[in-house]
Design an enzyme around this catalytic site. Sequence first.
Site, short mmCIF file in Angstrom:
data_model
loop_
_atom_site.label_atom_id
_atom_site.label_comp_id
_atom_site.label_asym_id
_atom_site.label_seq_id
_atom_site.Cartn_x
_atom_site.Cartn_y
_atom_site.Cartn_z
N HIS A 179 0.83 -1.22 0.00
CA HIS A 179 0.00 0.00 0.00
C HIS A 179 0.86 1.27 0.00
O HIS A 179 0.42 2.34 0.43
CB HIS A 179 -0.91 0.08 1.26
N GLU A 383 -4.79 6.42 -5.20
CA GLU A 383 -3.59 5.77 -5.73
C GLU A 383 -3.41 6.05 -7.21
O GLU A 383 -2.30 6.16 -7.70
CB GLU A 383 -3.68 4.25 -5.46
#
Length: 396
Positions: A179, A383
């Site tokens: 992540h 993201e």
Amino acid sequence: MKILVINSGSSSIKYQLFNMPSEEVICSGLVERIGLNNPKIKYKSQTEKIEKVCRISDHKTGLEKVVKFLLDEKVGVIKSTSEIGAVGHRVVHGGSTFSETVVINDVVKEKIKELFSLAPLHNPANYEGIIVAEEIFPEAKQVAVFDTAFHQTMPVEAYKYAIPNKFLDEYKIRRYGFHGTSHKYVAEQAIQYLGAENASKIVTIHLGGGCSMTAIKDGKSIDTSLGFGPVAGLIMGGRSGDIDQSIIFHLVNNLGYELNEVNNMLQKESGMVGLTDGLSDYRDIEAEAAAGDEKCQVALNMVAYRIKKYLGSYAAILNGLDAIVFTAGIGENSDVIRKLICENTDFLGIQLDEEKNDTRASEILEVQTATSKVKVLIIPTNEEVEIAKQSFELIN
Ligand code: AMP
């Protein structure tokens, strides 16, 4: 410059087309159930929203269908594929090889392939996306953004396991963390929002389908809760998080379980699914808990308890805390979990304002009290925009 961001999974391709550097989203969508029953393609531009079931046997067909939408005379957004200057790919595992975003060439592709064994569920699908994008967008630069890269700044104390040295030296067994793109994005947003001097010690808490926390000193990751693989640390949707490894040996050596069964149990049947007898979505779990379901109440308490333990240990290694940041599906939306985590943390300087916390975030929000020493922020992660940003910066 137009940049296409691709997140290629084993049976799906998520995509977003950006105008950079303005970060304007031109269109976005998803190809799902590739190679399975009822594959579907979703396409959303500023004026159109389309969903279509069609035959999609592999990733190449999937991406070709996306391009058909992009180029379509009526609903499309570009005239030619040559308008796309770069394709930014999410690649889950960059091992110790990649500490930064890179332009993809043959050497990079070989290295990503060598890392298949470290991320067998993700890297092959990411690689497939790269190969297909190279064919379809031959003029565009292909860029790889690695989920592990942000954590490559961890010191050896944080990444090394206390097992014989050869396991690190020869087999590269160490904490990698994941992540990273999300932790980096929200940390940078926090630093920009608070000013670097007020955000030199941050803990970012990414709570989505997968969950992880990162201790960030002066913008750099110094420790993170996911490890060699994606099961360590926090309690997740279907993943257990930290357990005592002797459980695995007991199940296999004494209770007749196969290793594969145990692996499947820890990756898919544990976490919230295991604790609630089948639920993984926090909206359902919170509703059941509120209606008095004890297993759901215990599950939520366990999630918060584990996060609190990590928070304490990260406050210790950072030697203080300026801010904590909640992000991703649960972190951004669940006031219940944020409240459980922040309860009785005034020793750490954290005081949550319950009224402000009663919210869902679509922008940066501060939810601490006026007297809280530590800022409590909710920052929506993105993201895709981070991948577009990094791709743009690299090739310019
Ligand atoms: P992500 O992987 O970041 O997309 O997060 C997905 C998860 O966020 C879902 O499985 C839910 O558990 C959680 N979630 C989404 N919306 C809410 C909400 N309104 N309240 C609580 N949890 C939510």
